[in-house]
Design an enzyme around this catalytic site. Structure first.
Site, short mmCIF file in Angstrom:
data_model
loop_
_atom_site.label_atom_id
_atom_site.label_comp_id
_atom_site.label_asym_id
_atom_site.label_seq_id
_atom_site.Cartn_x
_atom_site.Cartn_y
_atom_site.Cartn_z
N ASP A 260 0.94 -1.20 0.10
CA ASP A 260 -0.08 -0.03 -0.02
C ASP A 260 0.94 1.16 0.13
O ASP A 260 1.44 1.57 0.99
CB ASP A 260 -0.78 0.04 1.27
CG ASP A 260 -1.93 1.19 1.28
OD1 ASP A 260 -1.77 2.01 0.51
OD2 ASP A 260 -2.56 1.22 2.25
N SER B 280 3.47 10.41 -17.58
CA SER B 280 2.36 11.01 -18.24
C SER B 280 2.94 12.07 -19.31
O SER B 280 3.88 12.75 -19.40
CB SER B 280 1.41 12.12 -17.43
OG SER B 280 0.65 12.38 -18.22
N TYR C 224 -4.49 15.86 -11.58
CA TYR C 224 -3.45 14.69 -11.90
C TYR C 224 -2.54 15.17 -12.83
O TYR C 224 -1.29 14.60 -12.38
CB TYR C 224 -4.43 13.83 -12.89
CG TYR C 224 -3.62 12.54 -13.45
CD1 TYR C 224 -3.22 11.54 -12.35
CD2 TYR C 224 -3.37 12.64 -14.68
CE1 TYR C 224 -2.60 10.48 -13.02
CE2 TYR C 224 -2.52 11.49 -15.31
CZ TYR C 224 -2.22 10.58 -14.53
OH TYR C 224 -1.40 9.55 -15.01
#
Length: 369
Positions: free
Chosen positions: A64, A143, A157
């Site tokens: 996690d 990205s 984002y």
């Protein structure tokens, strides 16, 4: 030699696909998944089934990225079981979608935590092991928004991914002295194979969302929803993917790839250009282009020469020129196949529409060929 690899966010999408591909290549892969005994237990079983049916070493580990304790435990277990850790892949991330104004500061902080701080948690756990070994690779899944291409309603984002990209570049300079390499992978936009958009978060302030929608004129269908006013260029992406895939396959006949050929073309157009200039020309990060240029240099396709002051210039070798020139007829043939369903008149119309979209004068288009 098989590499020991850990991938965060490997329960689905890019992470799961990458874990399987790297395991297929003979590596020992730890797919980091959170809540492995809870809501993601099915994904764990899926990875185990894949490993069993394909005879590969694909393992899962509870990871996690929002918890330093969970990350520390996962890395310690990997090093204990495998004896080392060679590659860290930062893949975990979360997208949100909606009018930027409507997101609360707390939501932006959460997006930043998932996409940026998560990498710091994993680095703090893994880097001492890589540094002690004197080798390793840290790979960041970034990205394309960090190099342009920023449609609206994804700002939180995109801002987080820009921060992650900057962090990765800084880490690269710091880790190189310890023999630890860094790469940034920018996959681009994918409309299938991931849950990126399906699981995207939305703004928390509904009142602000309603206020924004009320200011918009209704669309043809009478809807004022921001979702309906954001076009989804799925057809364009499908054509682009099909064309690039076909060109990549054909370029293999002359011993290169689409990415490498594009770099050779850029160097041919801009002889003597720096790595930074060529990175911008090919829509890559400086780090990604530097890695690519290193491969082209090793293949004898380009050469680097000292320029003015500390500038390093890039030039094609005779072999690089041959590969670059050999790619053009292949590209023309593939493009002809892509546009084969269109008549000459339809092709002319398409060209005119594309020029209008990018506001490109005809003379500029001719020079770009």
């Amino acid at each position: 030699m098989a590499q020991v690899i850990v991938i965060s966010g490997a329960g689905s999408g890019f992470g799961a696909l990458t874990a399987r591909a790297l395991a297929d290549a003979g590596n020992i892969v730890y797919a980091g998944i959170r809540e492995t005994t809870g809501r993601n237990a099915g994904r764990v079983r899926g990875a185990q089934t894949y490993a069993r049916e394909h005879g590969v070493d694909l393992r899962t580990t509870e990871l996690d990225v929002s918890s330093q304790a969970s990350v520390d435990t996962a890395v310690a277990r990997i090093v204990r079981d495998a004896g080392r850790l060679d590659v860290v892949i930062h893949n975990a991330g979360h997208m949100v979608n909606g009018p930027t104004e409507a997101f609360t500061p707390e939501q932006l902080a959460q997006v930043y935590d998932t996409n940026v701080l998560s990498t710091q948690r994993l680095n703090r756990a893994a880097l001492p092991h890589l540094r002690g070994q004197g080798h390793g690779l840290v790979l960041w899944v970034g990205s394309s928004s960090t190099r342009g291409g920023t449609p609206p309603y994804l700002a939180p984002y995109f801002a987080a991914m820009a921060a992650m990209d900057a962090l990765a570049v800084s880490y690269a300079a710091e880790l190189a002295r310890f023999g630890i390499e860094t790469s940034i992978v920018v996959p681009g936009s994918f409309t299938s194979g991931t849950h990126h958009f399906a699981s995207a978060g939305t703004p928390g302030q509904r009142r602000t969302r309603r206020s924004i929608r009320a200011c918009w004129p209704p669309s043809r269908g009478g809807s004022r929803s921001w979702r309906h006013r954001t076009p989804t260029p799925r057809a364009i992406k499908q054509v682009q993917y099909r064309h690039q895939r076909a060109l990549d396959i054909r370029l293999a006949d002359i011993g290169t790839t689409l990415v490498q050929w594009d770099a050779l073309r850029a160097i041919g157009r801009l002889p003597g250009a720096s790595a930074h200039e060529l990175a911008a020309e090919t829509f890559q990060s400086d780090q990604a282009f530097g890695t690519l240029a290193g491969r082209l240099l090793a293949q004898g396709l380009i050469e680097r020469r000292p320029g003015r002051r500390k500038r390093i210039e890039h030039h094609l070798t005779s072999a690089g020129t041959r590969v670059s020139e050999a790619g053009y007829p292949i590209a023309e043939e593939v493009l002809g196949g892509t546009l084969a369903p269109l008549t000459e008149a339809e092709r002319a119309t398409l060209l005119a529409l594309l020029r209008r979209v990018v506001a490109e004068p005809a003379s500029d288009a001719a020079r770009a060929k």
